[in-house]
Write an enzyme that holds these catalytic residues in place. Structure first.
Site, PDB file in Angstrom:
ATOM      1  N   SER A   1       7.904  -1.810 -15.212  1.00 45.34           N
ATOM      2  CA  SER A   1       8.388  -1.138 -16.454  1.00 45.34           C
ATOM      3  C   SER A   1       9.671  -1.956 -16.850  1.00 45.34           C
ATOM      4  O   SER A   1       9.593  -2.274 -18.143  1.00 45.34           O
ATOM      5  CB  SER A   1       8.484   0.381 -16.401  1.00 45.34           C
ATOM      6  OG  SER A   1       7.242   0.900 -15.869  1.00 45.34           O
TER       7      SER A   1
ATOM      8  N   GLU B   1       0.906  -1.346   0.092  1.00 45.51           N
ATOM      9  CA  GLU B   1      -0.018  -0.045  -0.144  1.00 45.51           C
ATOM     10  C   GLU B   1       0.941   1.289  -0.061  1.00 45.51           C
ATOM     11  O   GLU B   1       0.439   2.487  -0.060  1.00 45.51           O
ATOM     12  CB  GLU B   1      -0.894  -0.024   1.147  1.00 45.51           C
ATOM     13  CG  GLU B   1      -1.854  -1.342   1.431  1.00 45.51           C
ATOM     14  CD  GLU B   1      -2.577  -1.241   2.522  1.00 45.51           C
ATOM     15  OE1 GLU B   1      -2.302  -0.493   3.534  1.00 45.51           O
ATOM     16  OE2 GLU B   1      -3.778  -1.970   2.606  1.00 45.51           O
TER      17      GLU B   1
ATOM     18  N   GLU C   1      16.381   2.410  -8.079  1.00 43.78           N
ATOM     19  CA  GLU C   1      15.640   3.551  -7.000  1.00 43.78           C
ATOM     20  C   GLU C   1      16.700   4.578  -6.699  1.00 43.78           C
ATOM     21  O   GLU C   1      17.852   4.472  -6.803  1.00 43.78           O
ATOM     22  CB  GLU C   1      15.579   2.536  -5.595  1.00 43.78           C
ATOM     23  CG  GLU C   1      14.624   1.449  -5.612  1.00 43.78           C
ATOM     24  CD  GLU C   1      13.159   1.931  -5.960  1.00 43.78           C
ATOM     25  OE1 GLU C   1      12.541   2.846  -5.269  1.00 43.78           O
ATOM     26  OE2 GLU C   1      12.832   1.432  -7.252  1.00 43.78           O
TER      27      GLU C   1
ATOM     28  N   ASP D   1      11.596  -4.254 -10.464  1.00 39.22           N
ATOM     29  CA  ASP D   1      12.787  -4.586  -9.568  1.00 39.22           C
ATOM     30  C   ASP D   1      12.962  -3.864  -8.476  1.00 39.22           C
ATOM     31  O   ASP D   1      13.441  -4.389  -7.482  1.00 39.22           O
ATOM     32  CB  ASP D   1      14.034  -4.064 -10.364  1.00 39.22           C
ATOM     33  CG  ASP D   1      14.068  -4.999 -11.930  1.00 39.22           C
ATOM     34  OD1 ASP D   1      14.095  -6.289 -11.513  1.00 39.22           O
ATOM     35  OD2 ASP D   1      14.396  -4.358 -12.810  1.00 39.22           O
TER      36      ASP D   1
END
Length: 374
Positions: free
Chosen positions: A107, A50, A352, A76
């Protein structure tokens, strides 16, 4: 200990991000994955994330004994959360024996594309890639996978399974986030935009080449066969993560037997440990799940936009090194350090975003297990 097979019946915790990619992960799981798992006698407990770090907290704090494998249905980034959540557990050595499985729902889906490649399947994307990865889960065969420990000047430490980047590739990854609804096409659009405003980044890159341990010189082509890194015995406290025995502290010079790159202006630096950077980008064809190697690429300043575009088009086939571009360098390494001259640009780990600061990393061979199909 390198290979194993999941038990039957098999109990699976599925961690699913419904917002990943174009937002179809939950629908695709129900339509494609669940019917196949039911036939393979694999029961699922689905945990829908969430918010950011939800999966990280789940696997860090949960009793994992009730499941035989952990499945990530996302891009990933969610697997990055899971790996680092597991590594924060006091029983991380036992937790990392739990086989992990990636089902492409994002993606980029670089690890899913890499495992599909290692398994010998034809290059596919989207639902065909999801079907192949689900079939790998149904077969239940797993093997070991290297992780790379990354440490930053601000004191953060991460465990990475895919790659670390700075410069052009990271810019494309982060700048294209606003086009997430396009799925994998976001990277094509992002590449064109970043080409139009091509940037140069200044910093110092150093590395420990594989060849330095093997008595040769680094080779820019072909597969690399490596041994295992020795881990110092009795140097770590019980429950602490594995020590980075190859690295000097940030702020101190790199060891004398390391290589320091003479150039200090780059278009990109990318340290990758899997074959694929994305579904359609075969960046390191020689990479394998546990080759004990970081495949380090860097691109020196001065490259034209046309040449850079040609390289990325060739990367879709894994033939970019065959172009012998003098600006693109590749070397297999055990460890590396990157020291930006100024905090310019964005860094990424497994897709990230990170703040731009000095960072170094080393490979830790066979630290976790992953469903591999062979």
């Amino acid at each position: 200990d390198s290979y194993g097979v999941l038990p039957r019946p098999c109990r699976t915790l599925v961690l699913l991000n419904p917002q990943s990619g174009s937002g179809r992960a939950l629908d695709d799981f129900q339509a494609v994955v669940q019917p196949m798992l039911a036939e393979a006698d694999i029961t699922t407990t689905v945990f829908v994330t969430e918010r950011a770090h939800h999966a990280h907290e789940k696997v860090r704090d949960e009793d994992l004994s009730q499941w035989d494998t952990l499945v990530v249905m996302s891009g990933d980034g969610l697997l990055f959360e899971v790996v680092n959540g597991l590594m924060e557990r006091p029983d991380w050595k036992e937790a990392m024996k739990k086989p992990l499985c990636i089902l492409p729902g994002g993606s980029g889906n670089a690890l899913a594309a890499s495992i599909n490649y290692y398994a010998g399947y034809d290059h596919v994307a989207k639902k065909k890639l999801l079907t192949n990865c689900t079939f790998i889960l149904c077969k239940g065969l797993y093997t070991q996978m290297d992780l790379v420990s990354l440490s930053t000047a601000s004191g953060k430490r991460f465990f990475s399974f895919l790659g670390f980047g700075w410069g052009f590739i990271s810019d494309v990854d982060i700048d294209s986030e606003k086009y997430r609804w396009l799925g994998s096409a976001r990277f094509t659009l992002g590449t064109l935009q970043c080409l139009a405003k091509l940037r140069v980044y200044q910093g110092r890159l150093s590395y420990l080449p594989v060849a330095a341990e093997q008595g040769g010189s680094p080779a820019p082509h072909g597969p690399v066969t490596n041994g295992h890194l020795p881990q110092p015995a009795g140097t770590e406290a019980p429950g602490s993560p594995p020590p980075d025995s190859l690295l000097a502290p940030l702020g101190q010079p790199v060891p004398a037997h390391w290589t320091v790159v003479p150039e200090e202006e780059f278009v990109l630096v990318y340290a990758i440990y899997q074959s694929h950077l994305g579904t359609n980008l075969l960046m390191a064809p020689a990479a394998r799940l546990h080759d004990g190697c970081i495949h380090l690429f860097y691109m020196k300043a001065g490259i034209s936009r046309v040449t850079l575009l040609k390289l990325f088009l060739a990367m879709s086939r894994g033939t970019h090194l065959d172009l012998n571009c003098p600006h693109l360098c590749y070397v297999p390494v055990r460890a590396f350090r990157l020291e930006p001259r100024v905090a310019a640009g964005v860094m990424t780990v497994d897709g990230e975003a990170l703040a731009c600061e000095p960072v170094q990393g080393q490979v830790h061979p066979r630290l976790c297990r992953v469903l591999s199909g062979s």
